[in-house]
Design a protein around this motif. Structure first.
Motif, mmCIF file in Angstrom:
data_model
loop_
_atom_site.group_PDB
_atom_site.id
_atom_site.type_symbol
_atom_site.label_atom_id
_atom_site.label_comp_id
_atom_site.label_asym_id
_atom_site.label_seq_id
_atom_site.Cartn_x
_atom_site.Cartn_y
_atom_site.Cartn_z
ATOM 1 N N VAL A 88 0.433 -1.315 -0.330
ATOM 2 C CA VAL A 88 0.101 0.065 -0.137
ATOM 3 C C VAL A 88 1.525 1.243 -0.083
ATOM 4 C CG1 VAL A 88 -1.949 1.196 1.568
ATOM 5 C CG2 VAL A 88 -2.261 -1.047 1.399
ATOM 6 N N ASN A 90 0.959 5.352 0.290
ATOM 7 C CA ASN A 90 0.300 6.680 0.213
ATOM 8 C C ASN A 90 1.018 7.281 0.120
ATOM 9 O OD1 ASN A 90 -1.903 5.256 2.729
ATOM 10 N ND2 ASN A 90 -2.443 6.489 0.952
ATOM 11 N N PRO A 98 -5.470 13.609 10.758
ATOM 12 C CA PRO A 98 -4.542 14.588 9.915
ATOM 13 C C PRO A 98 -3.877 14.358 9.148
ATOM 14 C CG PRO A 98 -3.918 12.959 11.594
ATOM 15 C CD PRO A 98 -5.055 12.495 11.843
ATOM 16 N N PRO A 99 -2.868 14.796 8.733
ATOM 17 C CA PRO A 99 -2.591 15.330 7.233
ATOM 18 C C PRO A 99 -1.885 13.773 7.232
ATOM 19 C CG PRO A 99 -1.877 17.311 8.501
ATOM 20 C CD PRO A 99 -2.726 16.553 8.806
ATOM 21 N N ILE A 100 -1.396 12.827 5.697
ATOM 22 C CA ILE A 100 -1.095 11.843 5.833
ATOM 23 C C ILE A 100 0.518 12.619 5.004
ATOM 24 C CG2 ILE A 100 -0.586 9.657 4.179
ATOM 25 C CD1 ILE A 100 -4.596 10.008 4.496
ATOM 26 N N LEU A 103 3.801 7.561 2.929
ATOM 27 C CA LEU A 103 3.625 6.375 3.648
ATOM 28 C C LEU A 103 3.347 5.065 2.658
ATOM 29 C CD1 LEU A 103 0.537 7.187 6.970
ATOM 30 C CD2 LEU A 103 3.838 6.129 7.217
ATOM 31 N N ARG A 105 3.583 0.963 2.646
ATOM 32 C CA ARG A 105 3.321 -0.601 3.756
ATOM 33 C C ARG A 105 3.526 -1.982 3.468
ATOM 34 N NH1 ARG A 105 -1.434 -3.847 6.012
ATOM 35 N NH2 ARG A 105 -1.657 -3.727 7.976
ATOM 36 N N ALA A 458 4.884 -0.345 8.006
ATOM 37 C CA ALA A 458 5.041 1.289 7.073
ATOM 38 C C ALA A 458 6.485 1.592 7.404
ATOM 39 C CB ALA A 458 3.542 2.114 7.897
ATOM 40 N N TYR B 70 -13.348 11.919 10.817
ATOM 41 C CA TYR B 70 -12.698 11.480 9.775
ATOM 42 C C TYR B 70 -12.337 10.180 9.746
ATOM 43 C CZ TYR B 70 -8.370 10.795 6.309
ATOM 44 O OH TYR B 70 -8.630 10.687 4.936
ATOM 45 N N VAL B 423 0.248 9.701 13.995
ATOM 46 C CA VAL B 423 -0.209 8.833 13.843
ATOM 47 C C VAL B 423 -1.691 9.330 12.521
ATOM 48 C CG1 VAL B 423 -0.652 6.176 13.701
ATOM 49 C CG2 VAL B 423 0.459 7.639 15.430
ATOM 50 N N ALA B 424 -0.594 9.286 10.815
ATOM 51 C CA ALA B 424 -1.972 9.363 9.758
ATOM 52 C C ALA B 424 -2.895 8.365 10.192
ATOM 53 C CB ALA B 424 -1.365 9.718 8.967
ATOM 54 N N VAL B 425 -4.338 8.685 9.925
ATOM 55 C CA VAL B 425 -5.227 7.225 8.835
ATOM 56 C C VAL B 425 -5.128 7.083 7.962
ATOM 57 C CG1 VAL B 425 -7.646 7.268 9.103
ATOM 58 C CG2 VAL B 425 -6.698 8.020 11.217
ATOM 59 N N ALA B 426 -4.689 6.690 7.324
ATOM 60 C CA ALA B 426 -4.229 5.978 6.233
ATOM 61 C C ALA B 426 -3.939 4.563 5.767
ATOM 62 C CB ALA B 426 -2.888 7.014 5.616
ATOM 63 N N ALA B 427 -4.101 4.151 4.352
ATOM 64 C CA ALA B 427 -4.094 2.839 3.992
ATOM 65 C C ALA B 427 -3.283 2.299 4.248
ATOM 66 C CB ALA B 427 -5.041 3.209 2.383
ATOM 67 N N ALA B 428 -1.651 2.560 4.202
ATOM 68 C CA ALA B 428 -0.923 2.742 4.432
ATOM 69 C C ALA B 428 -0.171 2.526 6.123
ATOM 70 C CB ALA B 428 0.234 3.516 3.677
ATOM 71 N N GLN B 429 -1.095 2.567 6.521
ATOM 72 C CA GLN B 429 -0.515 3.142 8.097
ATOM 73 C C GLN B 429 -0.044 1.766 8.993
ATOM 74 O OE1 GLN B 429 0.966 4.671 10.662
ATOM 75 N NE2 GLN B 429 0.214 6.594 10.568
ATOM 76 N N GLN B 430 0.723 1.449 9.670
ATOM 77 C CA GLN B 430 0.442 0.700 10.503
ATOM 78 C C GLN B 430 0.809 1.353 11.711
ATOM 79 O OE1 GLN B 430 -0.129 -2.772 10.541
ATOM 80 N NE2 GLN B 430 0.874 -3.716 12.011
ATOM 81 N N THR B 448 -6.766 -1.190 7.509
ATOM 82 C CA THR B 448 -6.417 -2.706 7.674
ATOM 83 C C THR B 448 -6.705 -2.882 9.356
ATOM 84 O OG1 THR B 448 -4.493 -2.881 7.606
ATOM 85 C CG2 THR B 448 -4.453 -3.005 5.691
#
Lengths: 489, 489
Positions: A88, A90, A98-100, A103, A105, A458, B70, B423-430, B448
């Protein structure tokens, strides 16, 4: 022959040291294919040694070895495709809250995997089986705890696999092998063991699960422990094809002398004429089935005692008496009981426990309420099967859909008008179910079995030059991935 | 206010009864969006109540609530997309070994999820947080064990979420809430609880993990327990921008009065002039940071005692002394120690344990060997950060790649030239890492996170008319899937 604690430690350390040799996906895929080649080349010797130790017969063992080789090649294909990496990406996005940041993974191997072999599949669920194949595919070296029913075969197979590894410059340590009960306990406690796979009994599996959870650093324990594999035959199905269902059931429950984890162990059959016809058909087919040799004497003793204990319960009959069939063999059979006796939680609960070997319990039900009553009392299962009439299967009855919805929470695989024995190696396979079928939500057969031996990592703000190649924008390996929300395939 | 065992049981049963109301994906997605709407509409009240209970301040709390909304909307999008269902279809294939029957697999919700709230994020990791949002998205009703630091807010938020549920005909039971330590223990043991999510301390989390594993039917326990979040500053990075790194570190370690699970708690800084410059910059920035109020008195006591115990160790200095900053506040600071003292496993091991609050430990290293020595002694972490020079970041130094490879096994998220807080809220976050960072291989933040509350089910030989709509050949919902080996998007 039993490994000492020092020998277990040495095997785990050697496996740990082999991690880097498995790091390259191309090398891993080639290794898995070579392993299949080498096993196939050694087929005649392997089958002979396996038959001497297990009495499973050359036909079954040759088929099981072919399945095992197919499985190794299937995992090589999965490694090549790389979808299992779960890539994945991003790019930075200031509109998110918050801003991404940047990232990326994907999944990395967990480390050394301990594999506990099964008695009943000396190839497919043992040294070269699904746990080993999927762990190696994931990039994890393996230390196998051999099953005491086939120690010589285990040693032989380990040598073959190491020969395949050597062809790709992978050290012998990539596949460790230890023997002995205490060695198995040492293995699960070893600090460098990162995960475990197990196929076996509830008692043994639960003890190892508990040990894995009690470690200072707990590790994932993917154990397949036990399953009753209930079957529900509807009134309409029995009315339509009682004879075929009885014969099919006989074939499934006696296959491999009833030593399959997916053997149907409880069958709900309607009371009345149609159900009587089914029982008659089952009686004929089971009576015509030869006695067979179980994997070892302990299993034979357990089978004979387990059957006798069940048959002695009130209201339990034995139309074909299962039990000792000779000095070394057991003869198949089945028990019947009114379904109402299974609904009250008393001594008949014993009939809701798996009995390894060629026996099943036919519970005769008076109405749908009794079916629901029995289903509500079942533990988790690998499979649940429903036998429907043609009309019900065509969706022309609300009851069939409701019945499927009712058995789904009970199992990992739900069958209609089939039999649970025979577990295909396929991407859509799920060989695992609610406890005690498995101790996790994973599968031990099929493509997604690889997921058990990986963890996600990640990378945030890592410059292109330092990124793992799998995570680069230009995707030089052509991996399937989720790229800024879009699924690229 | 503490829930009795009977009240816990009632909450779990009500949640269990709400499963069917969550079964429709369209309804779930709409519910999650309504939850975000209702929380936003109640913002001023929620922030006021939260600030009264936590002293985190309206700016931070307003931002945290926005993040929480969000996150709820992001999970609604994930539910709509449906890729998380993991749909795999295999048509029969007689060329496979053994032959493959018609097999179709997707994921179903596990059942009631127990969520244990965190102290430090009254919104984002509490009643309406990531565990709740991802569980509801998966189709699992939730019973939250409220954190004792914000009971009134917890009740208020639960009401808001239930109002959103009611807009879609979902009963109140879909979000249960219980208070009290004993209630939390009852909850993890309840037979109808199918999985748990936890954010908190190693001690509390491990006790609940152990209870989850010891159940007659063990359940998945996804706990985030503790993390040191190591940072390595290379010689070249310190030489290049000591001042900026010192200031950045000060900002990250004092953010939220140091009450973040990803606070950098150990920083490896080179000995010598460049490192001295970094420490000077850190000194200036931390000295200029105001004292703050911690979440509760117990935390304040633990912080003051923990810092004092660490500062008293041999060779530990306190360039800016952290500790009691007033009757209710604590003042930020940091400790320094020669890295060599962390390599020997003695009393200095205390410096390798997380200390919640605005303090970090700067370990001064003489050479790369000392860096490796310290890294080899670290437990698992949520994050690991590397500060590199421009040249190293450009990949022009073999050492930087080696360093990244060395910290990857230690953490779930690896950062270059950034700071782990945020800690971003994103698909690639772990957001999860090796134990004790988490008790599983999962993430509690990002898309995920939904995977934690699902299990796969395969349907074999099920006629089209009886198949779940997600598994039909014609794919009327347009779900991403693997169809006979081909990834369809």
């Amino acid at each position: 022959m039993e490994a000492t604690a020092q020998e277990v430690d040495a095997a785990v350390r050697a496996a740990h040291a082999a991690r880097d040799a498995l790091a390259d996906r191309t090398v891993r895929a080639a290794f898995l294919r070579s392993a299949a080649d080498e096993l196939k080349a050694a087929e005649s010797t392997l089958v002979e040694v396996a038959d001497a130790e297990t009495a499973l017969g050359p036909v079954r063992l040759t088929g099981e070895l072919a399945r095992t080789c197919y499985q190794l090649r299937a995992f090589a294909d999965i490694v090549d495709e790389g979808e299992y990496l779960g890539v994945v990406v991003n790019h930075p996005d200031d509109t998110a809250t918050p801003p991404i940041p940047d990232l990326r993974r994907y999944k990395v191997p967990l480390g050394v995997v301990a594999v506990y072999s099964a008695s009943n599949f000396p190839f497919a669920f043992s040294v070269p089986g699904g746990d080993t194949a999927s762990a190696l595919a994931a990039g994890c070296p393996v230390v196998v705890k051999a099953h005491p029913d086939h120690p010589a075969l285990s040693e032989l197979v380990a040598k073959v696999l190491r020969r395949a590894a050597a062809r790709h410059g992978i050290p012998d340590g990539v596949l460790g092998l230890v023997h002995g009960f205490e060695a198995g306990v040492e293995l699960i406690k070893h600090p460098l063991v990162a995960a475990a796979g197990f196929t076996g009994s509830v008692r043994g599996g639960r003890a190892l699960f508990d040990a894995a959870a009690a470690r200072p650093v707990p590790i994932p324990f993917h154990g397949e422990l036990g399953s009753l594999n209930p079957v529900v035959v509807t009134e309409a199905a029995a009315a339509e094809r009682a004879e075929a269902i009885g014969a099919g059931l006989a074939g499934s429950m006696t296959l491999g002398v009833g030593q399959f984890c997916v053997k149907p162990g409880l069958v709900l059959v309607p009371a009345g004429d149609a159900g009587d016809g089914l029982v008659k058909s089952l009686t004929d087919a089971v009576s015509a089935t030869d006695a067979g040799v179980l994997l070892d004497h302990r299993m034979r003793d357990n089978f004979v005692a387990g059957v006798a204990e069940r048959a002695a319960l009130p209201d339990v009959d034995s139309p074909v008496t299962p039990g000792a069939g000779g000095e070394h063999t057991v003869s198949p059979g089945f028990l019947t009981v009114p379904a109402a006796r299974l609904a009250d939680g008393g001594e008949h609960d014993l009939l809701l426990e798996e009995c390894f070997g060629p026996v099943t319990v036919v519970a005769r039900y008076a109405d749908e309420g009794e079916v629901r009553g029995v289903l509500s009392r079942l533990p988790g299962n690998l499979t649940a099967t429903v036998q429907l009439s043609a009309e019900e299967a065509a969706g022309e009855s609300a009851g069939a859909a409701a019945l499927l919805a009712e058995v789904t929470p009970l199992a990992g695989r739900v069958l209609v008008n089939g039999w649970p024995t025979g577990v295909a190696v396929a991407a859509a396979q799920q060989h695992g179910g609610p406890y005690p079928a498995t101790t996790s939500t994973s599968t031990s057969v099929g493509g997604t079995a690889i997921e058990r031996w990986l963890r996600p990592v990640a990378y945030q703000g890592v410059p292109e030059a330092l990124l793992p190649v799998e995570l680069r924008d230009d995707n030089p390996l052509g991996l399937p991935r989720r790229f800024n929300g879009v699924l690229e395939r």
